[in-house]
Design an enzyme around this catalytic site. Structure first.
Site, PDB file in Angstrom:
ATOM      1  N   HIS A  72       0.861  -1.147  -0.001  1.00  0.00           N
ATOM      2  CA  HIS A  72       0.055   0.015  -0.124  1.00  0.00           C
ATOM      3  C   HIS A  72       0.968   1.071   0.178  1.00  0.00           C
ATOM      4  O   HIS A  72       1.613   1.396   0.896  1.00  0.00           O
ATOM      5  CB  HIS A  72      -0.947   0.054   1.319  1.00  0.00           C
ATOM      6  CG  HIS A  72      -2.193  -0.735   1.120  1.00  0.00           C
ATOM      7  ND1 HIS A  72      -3.167  -0.777   1.675  1.00  0.00           N
ATOM      8  CD2 HIS A  72      -2.145  -2.030   0.290  1.00  0.00           C
ATOM      9  CE1 HIS A  72      -4.295  -1.567   1.491  1.00  0.00           C
ATOM     10  NE2 HIS A  72      -3.772  -2.270   0.675  1.00  0.00           N
ATOM     11  N   TYR A 200      -9.674   5.577   6.362  1.00  0.00           N
ATOM     12  CA  TYR A 200      -9.884   6.162   7.647  1.00  0.00           C
ATOM     13  C   TYR A 200     -11.121   7.271   7.992  1.00  0.00           C
ATOM     14  O   TYR A 200     -10.687   8.240   6.924  1.00  0.00           O
ATOM     15  CB  TYR A 200      -8.797   6.616   8.423  1.00  0.00           C
ATOM     16  CG  TYR A 200      -7.482   5.592   8.759  1.00  0.00           C
ATOM     17  CD1 TYR A 200      -6.746   5.260   8.019  1.00  0.00           C
ATOM     18  CD2 TYR A 200      -7.382   5.306   9.878  1.00  0.00           C
ATOM     19  CE1 TYR A 200      -5.715   4.261   8.042  1.00  0.00           C
ATOM     20  CE2 TYR A 200      -6.596   4.306  10.211  1.00  0.00           C
ATOM     21  CZ  TYR A 200      -5.717   3.696   9.473  1.00  0.00           C
ATOM     22  OH  TYR A 200      -4.725   3.023   9.610  1.00  0.00           O
ATOM     23  N   PRO A 292      -5.467   1.163  18.211  1.00  0.00           N
ATOM     24  CA  PRO A 292      -5.177   0.740  16.866  1.00  0.00           C
ATOM     25  C   PRO A 292      -5.322   1.725  15.756  1.00  0.00           C
ATOM     26  O   PRO A 292      -4.760   1.163  14.956  1.00  0.00           O
ATOM     27  CB  PRO A 292      -5.924  -0.464  16.714  1.00  0.00           C
ATOM     28  CG  PRO A 292      -7.240  -0.535  17.861  1.00  0.00           C
ATOM     29  CD  PRO A 292      -6.706   0.530  18.897  1.00  0.00           C
ATOM     30  N   LYS A 296      -0.046   0.665  15.155  1.00  0.00           N
ATOM     31  CA  LYS A 296       1.290   0.735  15.753  1.00  0.00           C
ATOM     32  C   LYS A 296       1.679  -0.307  16.806  1.00  0.00           C
ATOM     33  O   LYS A 296       2.825  -0.544  17.465  1.00  0.00           O
ATOM     34  CB  LYS A 296       1.364   2.192  16.547  1.00  0.00           C
ATOM     35  CG  LYS A 296       1.706   3.335  15.567  1.00  0.00           C
ATOM     36  CD  LYS A 296       2.901   3.272  14.674  1.00  0.00           C
ATOM     37  CE  LYS A 296       2.779   3.887  13.228  1.00  0.00           C
ATOM     38  NZ  LYS A 296       3.363   3.248  12.378  1.00  0.00           N
ATOM     39  N   TYR A 384       3.281   7.036   9.962  1.00  0.00           N
ATOM     40  CA  TYR A 384       2.535   5.603   9.664  1.00  0.00           C
ATOM     41  C   TYR A 384       3.415   4.609   9.095  1.00  0.00           C
ATOM     42  O   TYR A 384       3.171   3.804   9.618  1.00  0.00           O
ATOM     43  CB  TYR A 384       1.386   6.078   8.427  1.00  0.00           C
ATOM     44  CG  TYR A 384       0.278   5.218   8.587  1.00  0.00           C
ATOM     45  CD1 TYR A 384       0.529   3.923   7.671  1.00  0.00           C
ATOM     46  CD2 TYR A 384      -0.903   5.123   9.081  1.00  0.00           C
ATOM     47  CE1 TYR A 384      -0.592   3.086   7.498  1.00  0.00           C
ATOM     48  CE2 TYR A 384      -1.987   4.433   9.309  1.00  0.00           C
ATOM     49  CZ  TYR A 384      -1.626   3.217   8.356  1.00  0.00           C
ATOM     50  OH  TYR A 384      -2.643   2.354   8.284  1.00  0.00           O
TER      51      TYR A 384
HETATM   52  P1  FAS Z   1       0.021 -10.544  22.519  1.00  0.00           P
HETATM   53  O1  FAS Z   1      -1.181 -10.259  23.277  1.00  0.00           O
HETATM   54  O2  FAS Z   1      -0.246 -10.794  20.874  1.00  0.00           O
HETATM   55  O3  FAS Z   1       0.371 -12.081  22.657  1.00  0.00           O
HETATM   56  C1  FAS Z   1       1.090 -12.335  23.955  1.00  0.00           C
HETATM   57  C2  FAS Z   1       0.812 -13.925  24.028  1.00  0.00           C
HETATM   58  O4  FAS Z   1       1.150 -14.112  25.730  1.00  0.00           O
HETATM   59  C3  FAS Z   1      -0.542 -14.388  23.901  1.00  0.00           C
HETATM   60  O5  FAS Z   1      -0.749 -15.490  23.071  1.00  0.00           O
HETATM   61  C4  FAS Z   1      -0.940 -14.793  25.407  1.00  0.00           C
HETATM   62  O6  FAS Z   1      -1.872 -16.013  25.155  1.00  0.00           O
HETATM   63  C5  FAS Z   1       0.444 -15.105  26.025  1.00  0.00           C
HETATM   64  N1  FAS Z   1       0.264 -15.045  27.635  1.00  0.00           N
HETATM   65  C6  FAS Z   1      -0.432 -14.199  28.390  1.00  0.00           C
HETATM   66  N2  FAS Z   1      -0.127 -14.417  29.711  1.00  0.00           N
HETATM   67  C7  FAS Z   1       0.515 -15.207  29.785  1.00  0.00           C
HETATM   68  C8  FAS Z   1       1.047 -16.152  30.711  1.00  0.00           C
HETATM   69  N3  FAS Z   1       0.774 -15.842  32.044  1.00  0.00           N
HETATM   70  N4  FAS Z   1       1.934 -17.176  30.521  1.00  0.00           N
HETATM   71  C9  FAS Z   1       2.140 -17.493  29.181  1.00  0.00           C
HETATM   72  N5  FAS Z   1       1.452 -16.977  28.031  1.00  0.00           N
HETATM   73  C10 FAS Z   1       0.701 -16.070  28.267  1.00  0.00           C
HETATM   74  N6  FAS Z   1      -2.706  -3.630  16.649  1.00  0.00           N
HETATM   75  C11 FAS Z   1      -2.373  -3.119  15.511  1.00  0.00           C
HETATM   76  O7  FAS Z   1      -1.302  -2.774  14.926  1.00  0.00           O
HETATM   77  N7  FAS Z   1      -3.603  -2.991  14.808  1.00  0.00           N
HETATM   78  C12 FAS Z   1      -4.918  -3.568  14.986  1.00  0.00           C
HETATM   79  O8  FAS Z   1      -5.904  -3.485  14.489  1.00  0.00           O
HETATM   80  C13 FAS Z   1      -4.788  -4.212  16.418  1.00  0.00           C
HETATM   81  N8  FAS Z   1      -5.885  -4.683  17.051  1.00  0.00           N
HETATM   82  C14 FAS Z   1      -6.298  -5.361  18.222  1.00  0.00           C
HETATM   83  C15 FAS Z   1      -7.222  -5.667  18.698  1.00  0.00           C
HETATM   84  C16 FAS Z   1      -6.955  -6.246  20.148  1.00  0.00           C
HETATM   85  C17 FAS Z   1      -8.383  -6.717  20.663  1.00  0.00           C
HETATM   86  C18 FAS Z   1      -5.906  -6.522  20.810  1.00  0.00           C
HETATM   87  C19 FAS Z   1      -5.833  -7.098  22.147  1.00  0.00           C
HETATM   88  C20 FAS Z   1      -4.848  -5.956  20.434  1.00  0.00           C
HETATM   89  C21 FAS Z   1      -4.882  -5.271  18.898  1.00  0.00           C
HETATM   90  N9  FAS Z   1      -3.627  -4.614  18.265  1.00  0.00           N
HETATM   91  C22 FAS Z   1      -3.749  -4.263  17.274  1.00  0.00           C
HETATM   92  C23 FAS Z   1      -2.479  -4.877  19.168  1.00  0.00           C
HETATM   93  C24 FAS Z   1      -1.924  -6.156  18.957  1.00  0.00           C
HETATM   94  O9  FAS Z   1      -1.776  -6.464  17.750  1.00  0.00           O
HETATM   95  C25 FAS Z   1      -0.628  -6.092  19.717  1.00  0.00           C
HETATM   96  O10 FAS Z   1      -0.002  -5.187  19.583  1.00  0.00           O
HETATM   97  C26 FAS Z   1       0.145  -7.494  19.416  1.00  0.00           C
HETATM   98  O11 FAS Z   1      -0.384  -8.780  19.673  1.00  0.00           O
HETATM   99  C27 FAS Z   1       1.532  -7.578  20.242  1.00  0.00           C
HETATM  100  O12 FAS Z   1       1.894  -8.689  20.169  1.00  0.00           O
HETATM  101  P2  FAS Z   1       2.424  -9.217  21.578  1.00  0.00           P
HETATM  102  O13 FAS Z   1       3.535  -8.303  22.390  1.00  0.00           O
HETATM  103  O14 FAS Z   1       3.218 -10.710  21.004  1.00  0.00           O
HETATM  104  O15 FAS Z   1       1.207  -9.673  22.632  1.00  0.00           O
HETATM  105  C1  PHB Z   2      -6.607  -3.953  10.089  1.00  0.00           C
HETATM  106  O1  PHB Z   2      -6.715  -4.206   9.181  1.00  0.00           O
HETATM  107  O2  PHB Z   2      -7.099  -4.591  11.042  1.00  0.00           O
HETATM  108  C2  PHB Z   2      -6.335  -2.577  10.767  1.00  0.00           C
HETATM  109  C3  PHB Z   2      -5.534  -1.565   9.744  1.00  0.00           C
HETATM  110  C4  PHB Z   2      -5.281  -0.523  10.261  1.00  0.00           C
HETATM  111  C5  PHB Z   2      -5.436   0.018  11.432  1.00  0.00           C
HETATM  112  C6  PHB Z   2      -5.784  -0.963  12.390  1.00  0.00           C
HETATM  113  C7  PHB Z   2      -6.350  -2.012  12.026  1.00  0.00           C
HETATM  114  O3  PHB Z   2      -4.987   1.322  12.046  1.00  0.00           O
END
Ligand code: FAS
Ligand code: PHB
Length: 389
Positions: A72, A200, A292, A296, A384
């Site tokens: 993109h 957006y 989100p 980032k 971005y």
């Molecule tokens: P994660 O939370 O992905 O991974 C942590 C892992 O640790 C999980 O698998 C969990 O099961 C495990 N864990 C937890 N406690 C534990 C324990 N006590 N023992 C062992 N394992 C344990 N970011 C974006 O850039 N765009 C988005 O659209 C976006 N949407 C999101 C929506 C939601 C609902 C959430 C919660 C986050 C979103 N994020 C988004 C942010 C997301 O992408 C995170 O930045 C990303 O998952 C970060 O990765 P980790 O640091 O690996 O954490």
């Molecule tokens: C997504 O595709 O899930 C997405 C893309 C851009 C964002 C947040 C989520 O800023």
């Protein structure tokens, strides 16, 4: 069991770190609370910065990303029926890649399995012990069986609700938080994206985002009340609301269909300092959370991994602790810039319950300035596509 680096959390942070370390012959064990299928079932991020793409290349895990990821060069921003484009490549020479976090995680698990890396699923009662001593170890249970891992270091990659951050004593930790008065209701649908680039949208009814995973898998979000539950929204109600929030010409071409996933994410900005305590290093969501809006979350987890991986490499290959000693300061310098951008972009695009008429005028003036000023667009684009590591 003994290992060099015990990694708590089998999400993208933990897996990427494990794979990078493996490629340099540094041993690690990944402890994951859930099953692999559960981790892969979480629908999250969609946009990758070049920094993360390069790390996936360094990890030897970028083949499918390059084959299937969507390049993109820009994004669309709308307010009311006004829509304009920010051209990332024109302003910075760099695009972003649209490739779901689920696929990043899938590729990393495949690499871990191919490498024969030790990963324990369904772990419980993880306790990090002696992180501030030379006898650092992790205890945990699997199906009720007590286990112990003696290690040189612990990488806390266990997300916002993990145990790692809580291991750092309260009198050492400093936490900063902003909770937003709304959430994002997201759906996944097997329909063609409404536009080939993201939209957006700031509308009087609230924020909306049109994204995708591939040519027949779309990802849409609408700002919703914190009291909403996914079941409160039928697919039809979602589509009607989304159409009201994006420009009329885009709404007219929107292809709707049944949702195959529907979830609500609360929004918060959060940072804990420091990101290191003794032999424990926090990475990713364990240390920081962003709304989100600026895409980032995953990408800032990647820069943490970059700093920690290179610090550990320096330690094991050159006997230098300079990299791990500067980890927290380096990671936080970039984290706070990502926090600022995510907060700014969220402030620009969402409707807040306490906004006055003056605040709304400021929002429109901000959007008009971004639409008409190339320096503003360049600054937006640089944030971005990802600030330098
Ligand atoms: P994660 O939370 O992905 O991974 C942590 C892992 O640790 C999980 O698998 C969990 O099961 C495990 N864990 C937890 N406690 C534990 C324990 N006590 N023992 C062992 N394992 C344990 N970011 C974006 O850039 N765009 C988005 O659209 C976006 N949407 C999101 C929506 C939601 C609902 C959430 C919660 C986050 C979103 N994020 C988004 C942010 C997301 O992408 C995170 O930045 C990303 O998952 C970060 O990765 P980790 O640091 O690996 O954490
Ligand atoms: C997504 O595709 O899930 C997405 C893309 C851009 C964002 C947040 C989520 O800023």
């Amino acid at each position: 069991m003994k290992t060099q680096v015990a990694i708590i959390g089998g999400g993208p942070s933990g897996l990427l770190l494990a794979q990078l370390l493996h490629r340099r012959g540094i041993d690690s064990v990944v402890l994951e609370r859930k099953t692999k299928d559960y981790v892969l079932g979480r629908i999250r991020a969609g946009v990758l910065e070049q920094g993360l793409v390069q790390l996936m290349q360094e990890a030897g895990c970028a083949d499918r990303l390059h084959a299937e990821g969507l390049v993109h060069d820009g994004t669309l921003i709308s307010y009311g029926d006004t829509m304009f484009r920010i051209d990332f490549t024109e302003h910075t020479g760099t695009p972003v890649i649209v490739y779901g976090q689920t696929e990043v995680t899938r590729d990393l698990y495949a690499a871990r399995e191919q490498a024969g890396g030790a990963t324990e699923f369904n772990v419980d009662n993880v306790v990090i012990r002696g992180a501030d001593t030379d006898a650092c170890h992790v205890t945990y249970t699997v199906h009720g069986q007590a286990r112990r891992i003696d290690c040189d270091f612990v990488a806390g990659c266990d997300g916002f609700h993990g145990v790692s951050r809580q291991t750092i004593p309260l009198d050492v930790r400093c936490e900063y938080e902003k909770v937003y008065p709304f959430g994002w209701l997201g759906i996944l649908s097997e329909t063609p994206p409404v536009n080939h680039e993201l939209i957006y949208a700031n509308s009087p009814r609230g924020f909306a985002l049109c994204s995708m995973r591939n040519d027949n898998l779309s990802r849409y979000y609408i700002q919703c009340s914190l009291s909403d539950k996914p079941d409160d929204w039928t697919d039809e109600a979602f589509w009607q609301e989304l159409k009201r929030r994006i420009p009329a010409d885009q709404a007219a071409r929107l292809v709707t269909g049944p949702s195959i996933e529907k979830s609500i994410a609360p929004l918060r900005s959060f940072v804990t300092e420091p990101m290191r305590w003794g032999r424990l290093f926090l990475c990713g969501d364990a240390a920081h959370i962003v709304p989100p809006t600026g895409a980032k979350g995953l990408n800032t987890a990647a820069s943490d991994v970059h700093y920690l991986y290179n610090g550990l490499r320096d330690f094991y290959e050159n006997g230098s602790s300079a990299g791990i000693d500067s980890y927290s300061q380096k990671a936080l310098a970039r984290v706070w810039k990502a926090e600022r951008f995510s907060w700014w972009f969220s402030s620009l695009m969402h409707r807040y319950p306490d906004q006055s008429e003056f605040d709304l005028k400021m929002q429109v003036a901000d959007l008009e300035f971004l639409r008409t000023n190339m320096a503003a667009q360049k600054a937006m684009a640089e944030n971005y596509i990802g600030l330098p590591y």
